[in-house]
Write a protein that holds these residues in place. Structure first.
Motif, mmCIF file in Angstrom:
data_model
loop_
_atom_site.group_PDB
_atom_site.id
_atom_site.type_symbol
_atom_site.label_atom_id
_atom_site.label_comp_id
_atom_site.label_asym_id
_atom_site.label_seq_id
_atom_site.Cartn_x
_atom_site.Cartn_y
_atom_site.Cartn_z
ATOM 1 N N ALA A 24 0.816 -1.212 0.000
ATOM 2 C CA ALA A 24 0.000 0.000 0.000
ATOM 3 C C ALA A 24 0.854 1.268 0.000
ATOM 4 C CB ALA A 24 -0.935 -0.004 1.209
ATOM 5 N N GLY A 25 2.180 1.090 -0.008
ATOM 6 C CA GLY A 25 3.069 2.244 -0.080
ATOM 7 C C GLY A 25 3.543 2.798 1.241
ATOM 8 N N VAL A 26 3.399 2.015 2.323
ATOM 9 C CA VAL A 26 3.849 2.469 3.639
ATOM 10 C C VAL A 26 5.337 2.182 3.790
ATOM 11 C CG1 VAL A 26 3.486 2.303 6.118
ATOM 12 C CG2 VAL A 26 1.559 1.975 4.561
ATOM 13 N N ARG A 27 6.095 3.174 4.252
ATOM 14 C CA ARG A 27 7.551 3.039 4.343
ATOM 15 C C ARG A 27 7.969 2.446 5.686
ATOM 16 N NH1 ARG A 27 12.183 6.710 1.867
ATOM 17 N NH2 ARG A 27 13.969 5.649 2.791
ATOM 18 N N PRO A 28 8.747 1.361 5.696
ATOM 19 C CA PRO A 28 9.291 0.833 6.959
ATOM 20 C C PRO A 28 10.191 1.870 7.616
ATOM 21 C CG PRO A 28 9.550 -0.758 5.174
ATOM 22 C CD PRO A 28 9.141 0.536 4.539
ATOM 23 N N SER A 29 10.072 1.998 8.924
ATOM 24 C CA SER A 29 10.833 3.000 9.665
ATOM 25 C C SER A 29 11.387 2.367 10.933
ATOM 26 C CB SER A 29 9.942 4.200 10.019
ATOM 27 O OG SER A 29 9.341 4.737 8.845
ATOM 28 N N GLY A 30 12.584 2.804 11.330
ATOM 29 C CA GLY A 30 13.260 2.165 12.444
ATOM 30 C C GLY A 30 13.294 2.990 13.714
ATOM 31 N N LEU A 31 14.060 2.495 14.676
ATOM 32 C CA LEU A 31 14.149 3.123 15.993
ATOM 33 C C LEU A 31 14.681 4.550 15.937
ATOM 34 C CD1 LEU A 31 15.670 0.144 17.998
ATOM 35 C CD2 LEU A 31 13.337 1.019 18.217
ATOM 36 N N ALA A 32 15.613 4.816 15.025
ATOM 37 C CA ALA A 32 16.225 6.141 14.968
ATOM 38 C C ALA A 32 15.189 7.199 14.615
ATOM 39 C CB ALA A 32 17.370 6.148 13.957
ATOM 40 N N ALA A 33 14.375 6.936 13.571
ATOM 41 C CA ALA A 33 13.320 7.881 13.207
ATOM 42 C C ALA A 33 12.268 7.969 14.302
ATOM 43 C CB ALA A 33 12.676 7.463 11.892
ATOM 44 N N ARG A 34 11.965 6.848 14.923
ATOM 45 C CA ARG A 34 10.976 6.850 16.005
ATOM 46 C C ARG A 34 11.417 7.778 17.138
ATOM 47 N NH1 ARG A 34 9.365 2.730 20.175
ATOM 48 N NH2 ARG A 34 7.102 2.812 20.352
ATOM 49 N N ASP A 35 12.721 7.812 17.408
ATOM 50 C CA ASP A 35 13.213 8.648 18.498
ATOM 51 C C ASP A 35 13.164 10.132 18.146
ATOM 52 O OD1 ASP A 35 14.369 8.703 21.195
ATOM 53 O OD2 ASP A 35 16.102 9.586 20.197
ATOM 54 N N THR A 36 13.569 10.511 16.936
ATOM 55 C CA THR A 36 13.503 11.929 16.569
ATOM 56 C C THR A 36 12.057 12.397 16.457
ATOM 57 O OG1 THR A 36 13.794 11.280 14.236
ATOM 58 C CG2 THR A 36 15.752 12.033 15.426
ATOM 59 N N LEU A 37 11.175 11.528 15.991
ATOM 60 C CA LEU A 37 9.755 11.884 15.890
ATOM 61 C C LEU A 37 9.142 12.105 17.262
ATOM 62 C CD1 LEU A 37 8.883 9.296 13.123
ATOM 63 C CD2 LEU A 37 8.526 11.761 12.876
ATOM 64 N N ARG A 38 9.398 11.188 18.202
ATOM 65 C CA ARG A 38 8.784 11.327 19.529
ATOM 66 C C ARG A 38 9.347 12.526 20.268
ATOM 67 N NH1 ARG A 38 11.999 11.432 24.357
ATOM 68 N NH2 ARG A 38 13.973 10.509 23.737
ATOM 69 N N LEU A 39 10.657 12.835 20.036
ATOM 70 C CA LEU A 39 11.244 13.981 20.716
ATOM 71 C C LEU A 39 10.678 15.287 20.154
ATOM 72 C CD1 LEU A 39 15.006 14.115 21.710
ATOM 73 C CD2 LEU A 39 13.487 16.079 21.759
ATOM 74 N N GLU A 40 10.511 15.369 18.833
ATOM 75 C CA GLU A 40 9.866 16.544 18.251
ATOM 76 C C GLU A 40 8.463 16.725 18.820
ATOM 77 O OE1 GLU A 40 11.866 16.995 13.787
ATOM 78 O OE2 GLU A 40 9.830 16.195 13.999
ATOM 79 N N ALA A 41 7.777 15.611 19.080
ATOM 80 C CA ALA A 41 6.410 15.673 19.600
ATOM 81 C C ALA A 41 6.363 15.882 21.106
ATOM 82 C CB ALA A 41 5.668 14.391 19.233
ATOM 83 N N GLY A 42 7.541 15.956 21.761
ATOM 84 C CA GLY A 42 7.597 16.206 23.196
ATOM 85 C C GLY A 42 7.162 15.028 24.041
ATOM 86 N N MET A 43 7.390 13.810 23.551
ATOM 87 C CA MET A 43 6.967 12.610 24.275
ATOM 88 C C MET A 43 8.135 11.988 25.022
ATOM 89 S SD MET A 43 4.426 10.903 21.451
ATOM 90 C CE MET A 43 2.893 11.718 20.997
#
Length: 363
Positions: free
Chosen positions: A215-234
């Protein structure tokens, strides 16, 4: 040997760089952390979060047990499917773990805990069940896998992969869940973007992952998960809080119910020890990258005080370094502080601890 999720071989076939994360062999990235980060902010990405553990708390005393076990109040859960974020505390008010509780029915709640704390959590919960004599059980669901689909196009791509779930999941509000056949679909996430976290039988995980790929969903790893959650203040357990840190000092006061007459583990300690710090965001004004444990120098009423960065990174969305930090009381939003980076004191501005949500900069 690190433990492996049911998707371990799939990650390797996709060329993932694998690392040991809390005792689990997990994908750090699939070639480009930055591209994976942007995919989630701008389109859609997916994460294998099967290393986390779903626990089923069941029995006639499930609600009273959870009411006493966690700092937030499960009495807020009135509608089946509703979710609640909370911390589980020790007697000193320190954070044993942060978790999400889903209300299935009065005799059945699902609790999702962190991977690295699972065994500790299970031991703590078992001890409390034995001590309090509640009629309830806690069952770790190791037969399940979990996949998070996140991003502005997450829902559309998810429905492409599992069209039979659309009718039931389309109207889900944030922090709600619904069960469709073998799929437990929750509108929760760790990125600051729209999407779902899907719990399903481990035997179906690889097929579902492939359907998302198609369906076109991109696999993403721990590194992106960490920068995303930090940007979101989690917050991240083990960095922003742990058993030595009160939730009141970790920016989690909103997850603690101190107003009702309900007793819970750690309440006495929290009432006896009001917050000693503020949990705020930092935006670096000079060139460099803020990292955990760096010292922050602040001035409050003419007196120099010290704080500490708990999580820091370079924000791919903002193209600037950001951080979460525990700072002395009296520091105000907009204040300039100094961060000690490689023996230099670099300037940073104090901001609200949420930098990016739903693809938009908030500062």
């Amino acid at each position: 040997m690190p433990q492996k999720t049911v998707l371990n071989e799939v990650h390797r076939q996709l060329g993932a760089k694998m690392v040991d994360f809390g005792g689990w062999d997990m994908p750090l990235h699939y070639g480009s952390q930055i591209e994976e980060h942007h995919a989630v902010r701008r389109d859609c990405g997916m994460f294998d979060v099967s290393h986390m553990c779903a626990l089923d708390v069941a029995g006639p005393d499930a609600r009273p047990f959870l009411r006493r076990l966690i700092a937030n109040n499960v009495d807020k859960l009135k509608q089946p499917g509703k979710a609640l974020y909370s911390a589980m505390l020790n007697e000193s008010g320190g954070v044993i773990d942060d978790l999400i509780v889903y209300f299935i029915n009065e005799a059945h709640y699902r609790v999702v805990v962190n991977a690295g704390t699972t065994e500790k959590d299970l031991a703590w919960i078992a001890a409390r069940l034995a001590e309090w004599k509640f009629k309830a059980v806690c069952i770790p669901r190791r037969d399940l896998a979990m996949i998070a689909v996140q991003g502005p196009n997450a829902r559309t791509r998810f429905w492409q992969a599992l069209p039979e779930t659309r009718a039931a999941s389309e109207a889900l509000k944030a922090f709600h869940s619904v069960t469709v056949g073998d799929y437990f679909i929750a509108s929760t996430g760790y990125t600051g973007e729209d999407g779902y976290e899907i719990t399903l039988p481990a035997s179906k995980a690889a097929t579902f992952w492939q359907a998302l790929l198609d369906a076109g969903v991109r696999p993403s790893g721990l590194a992106a998960r960490d920068t995303l959650r930090l940007e979101a203040g989690m917050n991240l357990y083990g960095q922003d809080m742990d058993e030595s840190i009160s939730p009141l000092d970790a920016g989690l006061a909103w997850t603690v119910d101190l107003l009702s007459e309900r007793d819970f583990v750690g309440k006495v300690a929290l009432l006896a020890h009001p917050p000693q710090h503020q949990f705020l965001g930092l935006l670096l004004l000079d060139r460099g990258v803020m990292r955990a444990h760096q010292k922050v120098l602040v001035k409050v009423d003419g007196t120099v005080g010290e704080g500490e960065i708990t999580s820091g990174t370079f924000s791919p969305t903002l193209q600037q370094s950001i951080a979460l930090a525990r700072l002395p009381l009296g520091v105000a939003l907009g204040d300039q502080v100094k961060v000690e980076i490689r023996e230099k004191a670099l300037s940073a501005r104090v901001v609200k601890p949420c930098f990016v949500r739903n693809g938009k900069a908030l500062i």
